[in-house]
Design a protein around this motif. Structure first.
Motif, mmCIF file in Angstrom:
data_model
loop_
_atom_site.group_PDB
_atom_site.id
_atom_site.type_symbol
_atom_site.label_atom_id
_atom_site.label_comp_id
_atom_site.label_asym_id
_atom_site.label_seq_id
_atom_site.Cartn_x
_atom_site.Cartn_y
_atom_site.Cartn_z
ATOM 1 N N VAL A 109 0.822 -1.218 0.000
ATOM 2 C CA VAL A 109 0.000 0.000 0.000
ATOM 3 C C VAL A 109 0.853 1.264 0.000
ATOM 4 N N ILE A 110 2.155 1.135 0.246
ATOM 5 C CA ILE A 110 3.044 2.297 0.156
ATOM 6 C C ILE A 110 3.759 2.318 -1.197
ATOM 7 N N ALA A 111 4.442 1.209 -1.526
ATOM 8 C CA ALA A 111 5.266 1.189 -2.738
ATOM 9 C C ALA A 111 4.433 1.158 -4.010
ATOM 10 N N ALA A 112 3.329 0.392 -4.008
ATOM 11 C CA ALA A 112 2.560 0.219 -5.240
ATOM 12 C C ALA A 112 2.036 1.539 -5.810
ATOM 13 N N PRO A 113 1.365 2.381 -5.005
ATOM 14 C CA PRO A 113 0.905 3.651 -5.584
ATOM 15 C C PRO A 113 2.036 4.583 -5.974
ATOM 16 N N ILE A 114 3.126 4.562 -5.200
ATOM 17 C CA ILE A 114 4.263 5.426 -5.538
ATOM 18 C C ILE A 114 4.840 5.040 -6.888
ATOM 19 N N THR A 115 4.958 3.736 -7.127
ATOM 20 C CA THR A 115 5.548 3.284 -8.386
ATOM 21 C C THR A 115 4.631 3.505 -9.577
ATOM 22 N N SER A 116 3.336 3.687 -9.351
ATOM 23 C CA SER A 116 2.440 4.081 -10.443
ATOM 24 C C SER A 116 2.511 5.588 -10.663
ATOM 25 N N GLY A 117 2.645 6.338 -9.561
ATOM 26 C CA GLY A 117 2.709 7.793 -9.674
ATOM 27 C C GLY A 117 3.945 8.276 -10.391
ATOM 28 N N ASP A 118 5.101 7.688 -10.055
ATOM 29 C CA ASP A 118 6.326 8.182 -10.684
ATOM 30 C C ASP A 118 6.416 7.794 -12.157
ATOM 31 N N THR A 119 5.944 6.594 -12.500
ATOM 32 C CA THR A 119 5.978 6.213 -13.913
ATOM 33 C C THR A 119 4.945 6.992 -14.718
ATOM 34 N N ALA A 120 3.884 7.469 -14.054
ATOM 35 C CA ALA A 120 2.923 8.344 -14.739
ATOM 36 C C ALA A 120 3.605 9.650 -15.141
ATOM 37 N N LEU A 121 4.395 10.220 -14.230
ATOM 38 C CA LEU A 121 5.105 11.454 -14.565
ATOM 39 C C LEU A 121 6.197 11.204 -15.596
ATOM 40 N N ARG A 122 6.828 10.038 -15.525
ATOM 41 C CA ARG A 122 7.821 9.703 -16.551
ATOM 42 C C ARG A 122 7.138 9.585 -17.914
ATOM 43 N N SER A 123 5.954 8.958 -17.945
ATOM 44 C CA SER A 123 5.194 8.857 -19.185
ATOM 45 C C SER A 123 4.797 10.241 -19.690
ATOM 46 N N ALA A 124 4.447 11.141 -18.765
ATOM 47 C CA ALA A 124 4.101 12.511 -19.157
ATOM 48 C C ALA A 124 5.285 13.186 -19.848
ATOM 49 N N ARG A 125 6.492 12.952 -19.318
ATOM 50 C CA ARG A 125 7.686 13.506 -19.961
ATOM 51 C C ARG A 125 7.863 12.956 -21.365
ATOM 52 N N LEU A 126 7.648 11.652 -21.535
ATOM 53 C CA LEU A 126 7.806 11.031 -22.853
ATOM 54 C C LEU A 126 6.750 11.527 -23.831
#
Length: 490
Positions: free
Chosen positions: A330-347
């Protein structure tokens, strides 16, 4: 327990059988050179082992969606089992696989560029803006829950604001650094932990499954207010990540840039979605078994969040180790979706600006404005962010499925594998936008103090779907003479 076991077998069988049919229809070809061999830049185009890509893709698309969505969605009764199983096999996995394959064939292009290549520049520009907004929403939404939990587990001096700053600082690093530095090193471990926890819960289900729902008990809606929460369309939006989610199509291009052979596309893109469906199915059953039935589950969720239930269930069934996994999840899972969302936004932004991302300065040019916008969005109420994320997510899935249908039709391939789920999800999403309180229903209520009738909303959903279908058929008819049999080198 029998219904759960049958559903689980069908879900796994779907991967073994239907995924091969889909791959054959799409023309998956291991002889095609993947983008990473031609465009390697040491930042986004980096060769990663296929097992790592699978676990990263699984973690990116999973987050808390298949757990929290399944917990809330199982209140719709055994129909939730059917949607998780058949939605995953025939909609979600097809959606994820074809979006990944299209990205491979378009040099790792992000979703808006792929959509535009099939549906035109006007739609492409709309999708650029829409996808960026959705990525920023995801980045903002998935800060709150882990920050809240961490603030509860640490001394008072480490309050929620402190953890939001820490998590967002990590987002910045994960967005800017080469994909193999943080994501490639740690995410496979987190992905494995999420799968391991699900397997442990599944084993315990066979010892505690006496109160599980069965299909022959009837497909009753167990929501306390079923008139306001009809199975169609509400359940199909509530259980999104465990069946189909447009967010996944924004993550597939990130992994398509790291894939060294197209033969790995089926186990990675289709397989990761099936793994997510398995997780959703397990948790949907587990919370009913753990609380002792629908009424008890509803009573438990009244004063508690799904995170509290996940934590208690994991500790009771899996002991201390389970508690550690639950906290990690419940800590790592949402964080790892949030950061890859921002990485996808950059791409996404880099693709439409045609700005190469090898140098850190060019990454900063794009990322800094995105970080500022995401910080502003985080100031909005969490409940509002989550409500609009839910249906925006499925709008993206609808566009992806229609794009896949056109892509297959233009290659004289069996486009029905994408068209059928496109038709269904169009009717679901339009009906939901009109009927749900967080859609037009809320706007109409506030402005005119009237309600949109349920059957009117569903009727409009069907009508819009019919218009889309007619437009697609006309397109196929007009272009049929131009279509040439697709070669496997496309």
């Amino acid at each position: 327990m029998i219904s759960f076991a049958v559903a689980l077998c069908i879900l796994l069988g779907g991967y073994l059988i239907y995924s091969k049919i889909v791959a054959r229809i799409c023309g998956e070809n291991p002889l095609i050179q993947t983008p990473v061999h031609r465009l390697a830049d040491g930042v986004d185009y980096v060769v990663l082992p296929s097992w790592k890509i699978f676990l990263i893709q699984f973690l990116n698309i999973a987050g808390l969606g298949p757990i929290f969505g399944a917990i809330m969605g199982i209140m719709y009764g055994p129909a939730a089992y059917l949607w998780i199983v058949f939605g995953t096999i025939f909609a979600g996995s097809v959606h994820d696989y074809i979006s990944g394959l299209m990205s491979i064939r378009h040099d790792g292009a992000s979703l808006p560029e792929i959509v535009g290549s099939q549906l035109g520049n006007k739609i492409k520009n709309i999708m650029r803006g829409f996808s960026l907004i959705l990525m920023l929403l995801v980045g903002a939404v998935f800060v709150y829950n882990p920050a809240d939990l961490l603030s509860r587990l640490t001394p008072d001096s480490f309050n929620m604001v402190f953890w939001i700053i820490v998590i967002f600082s990590y987002y910045i690093l994960a967005t800017l650094l080469p994909i193999d530095k943080i994501i490639g090193k740690f995410y496979p471990l987190f992905g494995f932990a999420l799968l391991f926890m699900a397997v442990g819960i599944c084993i315990m289900l066979f010892a505690h499954g006496e109160s599980l729902p069965e299909f022959w008990d009837g497909f009753y809606n167990h929501k306390p207010d079923p008139a306001l929460n009809p199975i169609f369309p509400m359940m199909f939006i509530s259980i999104a990540c465990g069946a189909i989610s447009g967010f996944h199509a924004t993550q597939s291009p990130m992994m398509a840039r790291c894939l060294k052979n197209e033969a790995h596309a089926r186990p990675i893109f289709y397989g990761a979605m099936v793994a997510e469906g398995v997780v959703a199915l397990i948790w949907a059953a587990a919370v009913v078994a753990f609380t002792g039935g629908y009424e008890n589950l509803q009573e438990y969720l009244g004063p508690n969040s799904p995170a509290v239930l996940v934590d208690k269930l994991s500790k009771d069934w899996l002991g201390t180790f389970g508690g550690i996994l639950a906290v990690l999840g419940v800590i790592a899972a949402p964080i790892t979706s949030g950061d890859t969302a921002l990485r996808s936004a950059r791409l996404i932004a880099a693709d439409f600006m045609n700005l190469k991302q090898k140098s850190i300065s060019k990454r900063l040019i794009i990322s800094v404005p995105l970080f500022i916008l995401c910080s502003i969005i985080m100031l909005l109420p969490y409940d509002a962010l989550w409500r609009y994320f839910a249906w925006c997510n499925q709008v993206l899935a609808v566009f992806t499925l229609w794009t896949a249908s056109v892509w297959l039709a233009s290659r004289n391939r069996n486009y029905y594998i994408a068209l059928v789920p496109a038709l269904f999800m169009t009717s679901v999403t339009v009906s939901y936008i009109l009927f749900a309180p967080e859609g037009l229903q809320g706007v109409v209520n506030n402005l005119f103090d009237i309600e949109i009738p349920y059957y009117f909303a569903v009727g409009c959903g069907i009508a819009v779907t019919a218009i889309f279908w007619g437009t697609f058929n006309r397109y196929v008819s007009l272009k049929r003479s131009e279509f040439q049999p697709a070669s496997f080198s496309e």
